[in-house]
Design an enzyme around this catalytic site. Structure first.
Site, PDB file in Angstrom:
ATOM      1  N   ASP A 175       0.841  -1.193   0.000  1.00 32.85           N
ATOM      2  CA  ASP A 175       0.000   0.000   0.000  1.00 32.85           C
ATOM      3  C   ASP A 175       0.876   1.243   0.000  1.00 32.85           C
ATOM      4  OD1 ASP A 175       0.917   0.257   2.572  1.00 32.85           O
ATOM      5  OD2 ASP A 175      -1.046   0.305   3.518  1.00 32.85           O
ATOM      6  N   ASP A 219      -5.711   2.291  -2.387  1.00 32.90           N
ATOM      7  CA  ASP A 219      -4.257   2.309  -2.595  1.00 32.90           C
ATOM      8  C   ASP A 219      -3.619   0.991  -2.169  1.00 32.90           C
ATOM      9  OD1 ASP A 219      -4.766   2.702   0.133  1.00 32.90           O
ATOM     10  OD2 ASP A 219      -2.858   3.735   0.430  1.00 32.90           O
TER      11      ASP A 219
END
Length: 251
Positions: A175, A219
């Site tokens: 991430d 993300d």
């Protein structure tokens, strides 16, 4: 494996008759596809355990494992593979029987080349259509990576295959730190560019047609690393992190 093109197919020609095996192999090559040969069902399954084949063309009457047994095994364990069954004049099976077992099509001996080529072309068209529908349902539109749905569907199958074939499987979870802050400061369009760049870095960091990259959501990304040891998987993760940091992706 990230979105391979499906124009060229890989075929496995299975027959205990060497002349027919070689004829099928030659015809497949002339149509622009790749192929290998196997002498019977056992030999075919050995090859299929090591390599994916899009199409299997198999005789029915063979020693050890015949075509009926092979079709059943393919339907159970290699469901994405299409099968064309070849039968002689004297057989207890008809078209309906063969299709019911899981084959995609059926052709009789002696092989009519025009008919054989037409059947291969039809199967290729149908495979390409299925591939495109699958791509649309499993691909993340923004990044081009596989999506969460495909990861959820595929991970268990990959784990089963890794266990059966005795190789290691690694899952990387990725991430972006402070992505919400970045998005709020620079805007969603710039945030999308950042996600796209990370996707490209993931694809450059993994092996094409072996490993796979995914956008899990927002993300959050993932990658599956196959046929590797712990050090190699760690090297992939470190290569990915290093390239991302080196990009200095601030507008």
């Amino acid at each position: 494996m990230n979105q391979p093109k499906q124009s060229q197919q890989s075929a496995l020609c299975v027959d205990d008759d060497r002349e027919l095996r070689e004829l099928l192999h030659e015809l497949i090559g002339q149509m622009g596809h790749t192929s290998e040969t196997a002498v019977d069902g056992v030999n075919a399954l050995e090859k299929m355990e090591k390599k994916h084949f899009d199409i299997v063309i198999t005789d029915i009457n063979m020693p050890r494992l015949d075509g009926i047994g092979l079709i059943k095994r393919i339907a159970a364990d290699f469901s994405d593979t299409d099968v064309i069954a070849i039968t002689g004049y004297q057989t207890e099976y008809n078209y309906t029987d063969i299709i019911a077992l899981g084959a995609s099509d059926f052709i009789s001996k002696p092989i009519n080349i025009d008919e054989f080529e037409a059947k291969i072309k039809r199967i290729v068209r149908e495979r390409n259509m299925r591939f495109e529908l699958r791509r649309l349902s499993t691909c993340d539109a923004l990044t081009g990576l596989y999506n969460r749905r495909h990861l959820d569907d595929n991970l268990q199958n990959e784990a089963i295959r890794a266990s059966r074939q005795h190789y290691d499987l690694y899952l990387l979870l990725i991430d972006i730190d402070n992505f919400k802050v970045y998005n709020d400061k620079y805007g969603h369009q710039q945030g999308d560019r950042l996600l796209q760049e990370l996707a490209r870095i993931i694809l450059r960091s993994i092996r094409e047609n072996v490993d796979s990259g995914y956008r899990y959501g927002g993300d959050e990304f993932a990658a599956t690393i196959l046929h590797a040891n712990p050090q190699q998987a760690l090297m992939v993760a470190e290569r990915l992190r290093t390239e991302y940091n080196a990009k200095n992706l601030v507008p």
